[in-house]
Design an enzyme around this catalytic site. Structure first.
Site, PDB file in Angstrom:
ATOM      1  N   CYS A   1     -65.443  15.823   4.619  1.00 52.35           N
ATOM      2  CA  CYS A   1     -66.504  15.338   5.262  1.00 52.35           C
ATOM      3  C   CYS A   1     -67.794  15.708   4.906  1.00 52.35           C
ATOM      4  O   CYS A   1     -68.012  17.070   4.717  1.00 52.35           O
ATOM      5  CB  CYS A   1     -66.253  14.902   6.747  1.00 52.35           C
ATOM      6  SG  CYS A   1     -65.093  13.985   7.203  1.00 52.35           S
TER       7      CYS A   1
ATOM      8  N   HIS B   1     -71.322  12.933   9.379  1.00 50.06           N
ATOM      9  CA  HIS B   1     -71.541  12.816  10.689  1.00 50.06           C
ATOM     10  C   HIS B   1     -72.349  14.134  10.902  1.00 50.06           C
ATOM     11  O   HIS B   1     -72.725  15.042  10.295  1.00 50.06           O
ATOM     12  CB  HIS B   1     -70.204  13.158  11.455  1.00 50.06           C
ATOM     13  CG  HIS B   1     -69.618  14.478  10.865  1.00 50.06           C
ATOM     14  ND1 HIS B   1     -69.847  15.546  11.399  1.00 50.06           N
ATOM     15  CD2 HIS B   1     -68.481  14.372   9.800  1.00 50.06           C
ATOM     16  CE1 HIS B   1     -68.868  16.397  10.710  1.00 50.06           C
ATOM     17  NE2 HIS B   1     -67.985  15.836   9.700  1.00 50.06           N
TER      18      HIS B   1
END
Length: 668
Positions: free
Chosen positions: A543, A524
């Site tokens: 992440c 992201h």
């Protein structure tokens, strides 16, 4: 008529005389044995030709002179010429019985068609009924390969044989049955070219960071028995199948290294491996094909060969391989003879070479066994950079965990390098920097497929962060999450759900790249761009934060939706408050890898810090006693903190106050 009467009287006299003689013979037989002698014993073995009496023979005719000599009994004083014509045995006596008379009468009658009775047919077809001696059928003569095939079937049927599990043993039995039990590795008792090809691949296992001792190469003598040939066959089967499994999915199962590693790669089936090798024009190349074939793996393998193959003085090293004993065949033997100055030719490790190795071992302070083992190789080659070689071997092992078909177009994240690359046809299409997980919250190793991109995403906080960090913070200050712009609610099961709506301050930034997985991680955007300026970028909860997310989206969409002409500018124009999902018609593979050693675009070996301590764990599993079971998976349980649970937390009721971004940055 007077002459006819004379002939009849003479014949009658002869009949009576013969009958009297027969009666005397019978009485003699009875007196000698106590039972009547068989009539057949008195009849000559060869019967005289039957005499046929016709009407012409009885008709009046010119009377021939009586042949008294024929009617008279043989004289003891017969001339020598007559005696020579008589057999040396006693002359057979002619016995006229009623049956004989019947035969004579039947011969005088016209011949009628014969009709055989069922008993006669049975006697003709049954040798036992006629007294004939039956002939036993000849035993089937088996070729050597057929004898070996029978031994293979027998060995594979033994449940006590522990070299194969039940599934593999059944697969091998089916494989050989389909070949009419013909052996795969020998022809008429001799090792064939197919076997020599796979044996060469097994002995070269060290080139891929594997240990050749894990794949022993059996030996077969020239005059081997069917049992020995069958044993050779199954031993080579075992080594070949073990090698193919390790090449395809790894020598060490990933589940033994860490709980945050998941690669869904299955080992090849035994029948598939042997079937491929049986039909391949090049069996060695077919066995090698179970190893990764992409460019990154081959380049790293070449660097391992460079480190192990050249000494500091530029002379060539003797390659590593299985320990050599007298009688074994190995491609290194000629080179070993040359290095030790031993006499001989060929590739057989003979006694003369073993004696030379023994003398060398004694000189180097090693135990003089005469076996050319890894210690002798080390002593012969001299110092080497073992640490670098071990690191490369660990990285080759981790590549074997990853699906070998990376995909025509795919994404690779190398965690220790903190880099993301998009590939097309094994060439780098685009790359960018990433931020990965901290050592305490590492980015997992896995392969999944990217299915869609979300513009303006909502951040649903993972349960591990909710329960390990956010709820403890709420215990200290019930308003902290609201001030950070997070929404807190309780699910029906009592668990806590925390989310953050889309916007410039969202922890995911403006774009999220989705490849659903059990660890709930993704790639992201991020508001904290300054972190990309650091060389070591391990800051996240697992992440991956992408430095240029809009360009990354453009590259991916050019692959997934080439006709839609998505550009970075167009994607930035979509930024706002509402979520927008861009779905890929064909998902793109994403591989999260851990390569502390790799070859860069310039062909240079690059070594990176082992940020999660993975190298030492893999090296230990490859070299320690654990290797005996290292290829067996172990059960992994999901962390309890990742599962939703009820929480006795009072949800905040106060109005949100000013955001505390420094605290928010800590949680991100």
């Amino acid at each position: 008529m007077r002459f006819d009467r004379l002939l009849a009287g003479t014949a009658l006299a002869l009949v009576l005389a013969v009958g009297a003689a027969n009666a005397q013979s019978t009485e003699a037989a009875v007196s000698d044995t106590g039972a009547p002698a068989a009539v057949e014993a008195l009849v000559p073995a060869t019967e005289p030709a039957p005499v046929t009496v016709t009407a012409d023979d009885l008709a009046p005719a010119a009377a021939p002179k009586p042949d008294t000599a024929a009617a008279a009994p043989p004289s003891p004083a017969a001339p020598a010429t007559e005696t020579a014509a008589v057999p040396p045995t006693t002359p057979a006596q002619t016995v006229v019985t009623p049956a004989d008379t019947a035969k004579i009468d039947a011969a005088a009658k016209p011949e009628s068609p014969k009709t055989e009775s069922p008993k006669a047919e049975t006697a003709a077809s049954d040798p036992a009924a006629t007294g004939a001696i039956p002939v036993a059928p000849l035993n089937k003569v088996l070729t050597l390969d057929q004898q070996v095939g029978e031994k293979l079937a027998e060995m594979l049927g033994r449940k006590t044989d522990r070299r194969f599990d039940a599934k593999t043993r059944a697969a091998l039995d089916t494989f050989y049955a389909a070949r009419d039990r013909a052996p795969l590795w020998t022809d008429n008792g001799a090792v064939n070219a197919r076997a020599r090809a796979v044996m060469a691949q097994l002995t070269a296992a060290a080139a891929d960071g594997l240990d050749p001792d894990d794949y022993p190469v059996p030996q077969l003598k020239a005059d081997a028995s069917p049992d020995e040939i069958a044993e050779f066959e199954l031993k080579l089967d075992q080594s070949v199948l073990t090698y193919a499994r390790h090449a395809a999915v790894g020598r060490v199962h990933w589940s033994r290294i860490a709980k945050d590693i998941v690669y869904e790669v299955k080992p090849p089936e035994a029948a598939e491996v042997l079937g491929r090798l049986a039909t391949a024009p090049d069996a060695r190349a077919a066995l090698d094909s179970y190893l990764p074939q992409h460019r990154a793996y081959k380049a790293l393998k070449a660097k391992l060969a460079e480190i192990r193959g050249v000494k500091g003085d530029g002379s060539k090293r003797v390659a590593y391989g299985p320990s050599l004993k007298v009688g074994m065949e190995d491609e290194r033997v000629p080179e070993l003879r040359e290095r030790l100055g031993a006499a001989g030719t060929g590739t057989t490790y003979d006694k003369a070479l073993a004696d030379a190795v023994k003398a060398f071992q004694k000189k180097k302070g090693l135990k003089p066994t005469g076996t050319f083992d890894s210690a002798a190789v080390d002593a012969l080659n001299g110092p080497r950079n073992d640490r670098t070689a071990d690191i490369i071997a660990a990285n080759l092992e981790r590549w074997r965990w990853v699906p070998h078909d990376l995909g025509k177009s795919h994404v690779v994240v190398n965690i220790p390098e903190f880099m993301l690359r998009v590939y097309r046809d094994d060439d780098v299409l685009w790359s960018t920097r990433v931020v990965v997980g901290k050592p305490s919250t590492p980015t997992p190793l896995l392969t999944e497929t990217m299915k869609f991109i979300t513009v303006n995403p909502t951040w649903n906080v993972p349960p591990s962060i909710v329960y390990n960090e956010y709820l403890p913070a709420m215990q200290q200050d019930p308003t902290v999450l609201a001030r950070m712009g997070l929404n807190v609610s309780r699910n029906r099961d009592g668990s806590i759900h925390i989310s953050q709506p889309p916007g410039a301050g969202n922890a995911l930034g403006r774009i999220r790249f989705n490849f659903p997985n059990k660890f709930l991680v993704y790639q992201h955007d991020t508001p904290d761009k300054h972190m990309f300026g650091h060389d070591r970028r391990a800051y996240s909860h697992g992440c991956m934060r992408v430095k240029d997310p809009d360009k990354y989206a453009e590259v991916l969409l050019s692959i997934a939706l080439p006709k839609d002409s998505y550009s970075a500018d167009r994607i930035r124009g979509m930024y706002g408050r509402g979520e927008v999902n861009l779905t890929f018609p064909t998902p793109i593979p994403v591989h999260l890898t851990y390569q502390t050693a790799f070859v860069d675009d310039a062909g240079k070996l690059v070594l990176r810090d082992d940020v999660y301590g993975r190298d030492s764990r893999v090296i230990a599993a490859l070299k320690s006693d654990e290797r005996k079971v290292a290829d067996t998976p172990v059960e992994q349980r999901r962390e309890a903190s990742a599962a939703p649970r009820r929480a006795n937390v009072r949800l905040p009721q106060e109005e949100p106050r000013a955001s505390i971004f420094p605290l928010f940055n800590i949680f991100r």
